[in-house]
Design a protein around this motif. Structure first.
Motif, mmCIF file in Angstrom:
data_model
loop_
_atom_site.group_PDB
_atom_site.id
_atom_site.type_symbol
_atom_site.label_atom_id
_atom_site.label_comp_id
_atom_site.label_asym_id
_atom_site.label_seq_id
_atom_site.Cartn_x
_atom_site.Cartn_y
_atom_site.Cartn_z
ATOM 1 N N VAL A 17 37.132 22.636 73.380
ATOM 2 C CA VAL A 17 37.126 21.177 73.194
ATOM 3 C C VAL A 17 36.869 20.442 74.503
ATOM 4 N N LEU A 18 37.443 20.947 75.602
ATOM 5 C CA LEU A 18 37.344 20.224 76.879
ATOM 6 C C LEU A 18 35.995 20.386 77.555
ATOM 7 N N TYR A 19 35.354 21.560 77.399
ATOM 8 C CA TYR A 19 34.142 21.847 78.158
ATOM 9 C C TYR A 19 32.888 22.038 77.310
ATOM 10 N N ARG A 20 33.008 22.639 76.156
ATOM 11 C CA ARG A 20 31.829 23.084 75.419
ATOM 12 C C ARG A 20 31.023 21.992 74.716
ATOM 13 N N PRO A 21 31.635 20.939 74.176
ATOM 14 C CA PRO A 21 30.832 19.941 73.471
ATOM 15 C C PRO A 21 29.787 19.275 74.359
ATOM 16 N N GLN A 22 28.769 18.749 73.714
ATOM 17 C CA GLN A 22 27.646 18.109 74.417
ATOM 18 C C GLN A 22 28.123 17.011 75.369
ATOM 19 N N HIS A 23 29.025 16.181 74.885
ATOM 20 C CA HIS A 23 29.547 15.071 75.707
ATOM 21 C C HIS A 23 31.065 15.251 75.811
ATOM 22 N N SER A 24 31.452 16.375 76.378
ATOM 23 C CA SER A 24 32.856 16.760 76.467
ATOM 24 C C SER A 24 33.655 15.796 77.322
ATOM 25 N N LEU A 25 34.976 15.931 77.260
ATOM 26 C CA LEU A 25 35.825 15.086 78.104
ATOM 27 C C LEU A 25 35.535 15.336 79.585
ATOM 28 N N ASP A 27 32.608 16.096 80.812
ATOM 29 C CA ASP A 27 31.395 15.326 81.072
ATOM 30 C C ASP A 27 31.734 13.832 81.177
ATOM 31 N N GLN A 28 32.641 13.350 80.322
ATOM 32 C CA GLN A 28 33.031 11.936 80.363
ATOM 33 C C GLN A 28 33.750 11.571 81.662
ATOM 34 N N SER A 29 34.389 12.545 82.289
ATOM 35 C CA SER A 29 35.055 12.243 83.557
ATOM 36 C C SER A 29 34.051 11.821 84.624
ATOM 37 N N LEU A 30 32.795 12.207 84.436
ATOM 38 C CA LEU A 30 31.742 11.870 85.396
ATOM 39 C C LEU A 30 30.700 10.915 84.810
ATOM 40 N N HIS A 31 30.507 10.989 83.469
ATOM 41 C CA HIS A 31 29.427 10.214 82.839
ATOM 42 C C HIS A 31 29.904 9.530 81.560
ATOM 43 N N ALA A 32 30.976 8.763 81.622
ATOM 44 C CA ALA A 32 31.446 8.033 80.442
ATOM 45 C C ALA A 32 30.403 7.008 80.014
ATOM 46 N N ARG A 33 30.257 6.842 78.707
ATOM 47 C CA ARG A 33 29.268 5.927 78.178
ATOM 48 C C ARG A 33 29.877 4.610 77.690
ATOM 49 N N MET A 34 31.130 4.646 77.258
ATOM 50 C CA MET A 34 31.723 3.494 76.593
ATOM 51 C C MET A 34 32.890 2.874 77.356
ATOM 52 N N GLY A 35 33.273 3.451 78.459
ATOM 53 C CA GLY A 35 34.400 2.938 79.210
ATOM 54 C C GLY A 35 33.997 1.820 80.154
ATOM 55 N N VAL A 36 35.002 1.173 80.714
ATOM 56 C CA VAL A 36 34.757 0.155 81.735
ATOM 57 C C VAL A 36 34.126 0.799 82.956
ATOM 58 N N ASP A 37 34.586 2.020 83.293
ATOM 59 C CA ASP A 37 34.057 2.770 84.435
ATOM 60 C C ASP A 37 33.283 3.973 83.949
ATOM 61 N N THR A 38 32.154 4.250 84.594
ATOM 62 C CA THR A 38 31.384 5.447 84.260
ATOM 63 C C THR A 38 32.106 6.699 84.725
#
Length: 277
Positions: A17-25, A27-38
């Motif tokens: 769950v943490l690493y394998r999905p395309q837009h994993s958490l 990945d979101q730690s570096l490239h968030a799409r919907m947060g205030v901060d990327t």
């Protein structure tokens, strides 16, 4: 601000769950799409339940999740039926382990994305609302941890939705007393190790993004080619700050001013509003 996920269902490796999905958490730690901060690199935390223990294990650190070797090692070896994970973008409090989510008290875990506007001005009053027996458990300086302890004080053990509503009501009352027009912004997940409650609310009606996964049987019907779905139960659910991938029909937005419960049997989704205290 932050990104988080809550998983409940068939025991899986954290890595799945943490690493394998395309837009994993991760990945979101570096490239968030919907947060205030990327970028959400001001620490991270993971908390999980093992079958033989009532209280969860929690690891937290101040570095970015995307480069942490210990998190990578744990994710490859820990399997759990219920876990929380959080990557942090500080809203002003110090970057230190005690300020990283999830927070734990006994068998409870709590994590939050958002902020209390004007927290510095109302912090003392919020902390005085905490049960004196719980006060020594507050280790850090975040509004999120204080919110957790206020909810514990207001009856989280017996009535999670009511306790969170009363906590939100206190924040809004104090905010108004201090001249803050929209004091509360929150998406929250809280669990007792058996059920997961999630909340999306803001005083201004513009809460941060939150999604829950569709029923597994519905996803199987939509995507029969996804073999891994054959190995997880129909009870399996994810609640996430933003979707882990782009598959149609998998993710559903949590409505504004709502709370949900992931539990054995039928899940619930209900209206949420602060309760005056």
């Amino acid at each position: 601000m932050c990104r988080w996920l809550a998983y409940s269902g068939t025991p899986v490796l954290l890595d799945d769950v943490l690493y394998r999905p395309q837009h994993s958490l991760i990945d979101q730690s570096l490239h968030a799409r919907m947060g205030v901060d990327t970028t959400n690199g001001d620490g991270f935390g993971v908390g999980w339940y093992a079958w033989h223990l009532r209280s969860p294990a929690v690891i937290r650190d101040t570095g970015p999740a995307w480069s942490d070797r210990n998190l990578r090692e744990i994710a490859d070896h820990v399997r759990s039926p219920l876990f929380f994970a959080h990557v942090r973008a500080s809203t002003g409090t110090a970057v230190q382990q005690t300020n990283c989510h999830p927070f734990r008290h006994g068998h409870w875990m709590w994590m939050h994305n958002g902020a209390i506007a004007g927290f510095a001005d109302m912090r003392r009053e919020l902390m005085l609302a905490v049960d004196p027996a719980l006060f020594p458990s507050i280790e850090g300086t975040t509004d999120s941890e204080v919110m957790f302890h206020v909810a514990l004080t207001f009856g989280l053990d017996g009535d999670p939705p009511g306790a969170v509503a009363r906590m939100a009501g206190l924040v809004e009352r104090l905010g108004q007393e201090h001249g803050v027009a929209a004091p509360l912004q929150m998406t929250v997940a809280v669990t007792d190790g058996e059920r997961v409650w999630f909340f999306r609310y803001s005083s201004g009606g513009d809460a941060r993004s939150l999604y829950y996964s569709s029923r597994v049987e519905d996803i199987r019907a939509l995507h029969p080619d996804l073999a891994f779905l054959n190995h997880i139960s129909d009870e399996t659910r994810l609640v996430v700050s933003e979707p882990l991938g782009d598959l149609p029909g998998v993710w559903n937005a949590v409505p504004e001013s709502s709370y949900g419960v992931v539990q054995p049997g039928r899940d619930l989704l209900r209206h949420f509003e602060p309760e005056p205290v």
